[in-house]
Scaffold this motif. Structure first.
Motif, PDB file in Angstrom:
ATOM      1  N   GLY A  20     -27.967 -11.402 -53.084  1.00 20.21           N
ATOM      2  CA  GLY A  20     -27.613 -11.828 -54.431  1.00 20.21           C
ATOM      3  C   GLY A  20     -26.367 -12.697 -54.484  1.00 20.21           C
ATOM      4  O   GLY A  20     -25.476 -12.585 -53.642  1.00 20.21           O
ATOM      5  N   CYS A  83     -20.759  -6.248 -57.797  1.00 18.09           N
ATOM      6  CA  CYS A  83     -22.072  -6.540 -58.361  1.00 18.09           C
ATOM      7  C   CYS A  83     -22.768  -7.629 -57.546  1.00 18.09           C
ATOM      8  O   CYS A  83     -22.219  -8.709 -57.351  1.00 18.09           O
ATOM      9  CB  CYS A  83     -21.942  -6.981 -59.814  1.00 18.09           C
ATOM     10  SG  CYS A  83     -23.526  -7.402 -60.584  1.00 18.09           S
ATOM     11  N   PHE A  85     -25.140  -9.348 -58.445  1.00 16.52           N
ATOM     12  CA  PHE A  85     -25.610 -10.404 -59.334  1.00 16.52           C
ATOM     13  C   PHE A  85     -24.505 -11.346 -59.793  1.00 16.52           C
ATOM     14  O   PHE A  85     -24.711 -12.548 -59.890  1.00 16.52           O
ATOM     15  CB  PHE A  85     -26.305  -9.788 -60.555  1.00 16.52           C
ATOM     16  CG  PHE A  85     -27.430  -8.877 -60.183  1.00 16.52           C
ATOM     17  CD1 PHE A  85     -28.638  -9.381 -59.732  1.00 16.52           C
ATOM     18  CD2 PHE A  85     -27.262  -7.509 -60.237  1.00 16.52           C
ATOM     19  CE1 PHE A  85     -29.669  -8.530 -59.356  1.00 16.52           C
ATOM     20  CE2 PHE A  85     -28.292  -6.646 -59.875  1.00 16.52           C
ATOM     21  CZ  PHE A  85     -29.496  -7.162 -59.427  1.00 16.52           C
ATOM     22  N   CYS A  86     -23.291 -10.790 -60.080  1.00 13.05           N
ATOM     23  CA  CYS A  86     -22.229 -11.633 -60.642  1.00 13.05           C
ATOM     24  C   CYS A  86     -20.893 -11.525 -59.922  1.00 13.05           C
ATOM     25  O   CYS A  86     -19.982 -12.300 -60.212  1.00 13.05           O
ATOM     26  CB  CYS A  86     -22.038 -11.334 -62.121  1.00 13.05           C
ATOM     27  SG  CYS A  86     -21.310  -9.707 -62.454  1.00 13.05           S
ATOM     28  N   ALA A 102     -24.575  -2.895 -59.212  1.00 11.24           N
ATOM     29  CA  ALA A 102     -24.596  -3.776 -60.371  1.00 11.24           C
ATOM     30  C   ALA A 102     -23.500  -3.412 -61.355  1.00 11.24           C
ATOM     31  O   ALA A 102     -23.161  -2.244 -61.521  1.00 11.24           O
ATOM     32  CB  ALA A 102     -25.956  -3.697 -61.064  1.00 11.24           C
ATOM     33  N   PRO A 105     -23.527  -4.815 -67.341  1.00  8.00           N
ATOM     34  CA  PRO A 105     -24.543  -5.637 -68.022  1.00  8.00           C
ATOM     35  C   PRO A 105     -25.859  -5.784 -67.246  1.00  8.00           C
ATOM     36  O   PRO A 105     -26.905  -5.969 -67.827  1.00  8.00           O
ATOM     37  CB  PRO A 105     -23.873  -7.015 -68.137  1.00  8.00           C
ATOM     38  CG  PRO A 105     -22.425  -6.750 -68.011  1.00  8.00           C
ATOM     39  CD  PRO A 105     -22.308  -5.536 -67.132  1.00  8.00           C
ATOM     40  N   HIS A 106     -25.804  -5.665 -65.938  1.00  6.31           N
ATOM     41  CA  HIS A 106     -26.999  -5.823 -65.111  1.00  6.31           C
ATOM     42  C   HIS A 106     -27.655  -4.481 -64.804  1.00  6.31           C
ATOM     43  O   HIS A 106     -28.734  -4.446 -64.243  1.00  6.31           O
ATOM     44  CB  HIS A 106     -26.641  -6.493 -63.771  1.00  6.31           C
ATOM     45  CG  HIS A 106     -25.875  -7.743 -63.938  1.00  6.31           C
ATOM     46  ND1 HIS A 106     -26.413  -8.892 -64.479  1.00  6.31           N
ATOM     47  CD2 HIS A 106     -24.589  -8.040 -63.646  1.00  6.31           C
ATOM     48  CE1 HIS A 106     -25.488  -9.838 -64.505  1.00  6.31           C
ATOM     49  NE2 HIS A 106     -24.382  -9.349 -64.013  1.00  6.31           N
ATOM     50  N   GLY A 107     -26.986  -3.396 -65.155  1.00  8.72           N
ATOM     51  CA  GLY A 107     -27.476  -2.077 -64.786  1.00  8.72           C
ATOM     52  C   GLY A 107     -28.169  -1.314 -65.882  1.00  8.72           C
ATOM     53  O   GLY A 107     -28.443  -0.138 -65.732  1.00  8.72           O
ATOM     54  N   HIS A 108     -28.461  -1.974 -67.003  1.00 11.81           N
ATOM     55  CA  HIS A 108     -29.135  -1.273 -68.106  1.00 11.81           C
ATOM     56  C   HIS A 108     -30.455  -0.699 -67.644  1.00 11.81           C
ATOM     57  O   HIS A 108     -31.203  -1.316 -66.907  1.00 11.81           O
ATOM     58  CB  HIS A 108     -29.358  -2.211 -69.296  1.00 11.81           C
ATOM     59  CG  HIS A 108     -28.087  -2.558 -69.998  1.00 11.81           C
ATOM     60  ND1 HIS A 108     -27.488  -1.696 -70.880  1.00 11.81           N
ATOM     61  CD2 HIS A 108     -27.276  -3.625 -69.907  1.00 11.81           C
ATOM     62  CE1 HIS A 108     -26.376  -2.242 -71.327  1.00 11.81           C
ATOM     63  NE2 HIS A 108     -26.221  -3.414 -70.740  1.00 11.81           N
TER      64      HIS A 108
END
Length: 112
Positions: A20, A83, A85-86, A102, A105-108
């Protein structure tokens, strides 16, 4: 496709797509450290496993292996709280049979 005769094609910058984008900075920093001391190093394996990086480096002298393993281990540990992702601070989260690191925000929809 990369040229196997070119050592840089088997170094971290050429392998970033395997993981990622949030981990790319960690890998760029690791590359700088490895390349400064061992310009011919190669990555034999780069992947995500259980929500963290797994990196296997080859092409370094046996005398340098403990130092290289320490650098790699540090990057792997950092990835477990970054994370994927970010790049923000994060924690490992599980969903069904998968694990990811994560930020909120990415782990919902996941549980820790």
């Amino acid at each position: 496709m990369h040229d196997e005769r070119d050592p840089s094609s088997r170094q971290l910058p050429a392998r970033l797509r395997a993981v990622g984008p949030g981990w790319h900075r960690l890998l760029a920093d690791l590359h700088e450290q490895l390349h400064a001391q061992h310009p011919g190093y190669q990555v034999d394996d780069l992947k995500e496993k259980f929500g963290a990086l797994r990196i296997k480096v080859i092409g370094v002298p046996d005398t340098a292996r403990p130092q290289v393993q320490a650098l790699v281990a540090d990057a792997e540990v950092q990835s477990a709280v970054t994370c994927e992702f970010c790049g923000a601070p994060a924690r490992r989260r599980r969903r069904n049979d998968t694990c990811a690191t994560a930020a909120t925000p990415h782990g919902h929809g996941t549980r820790s």
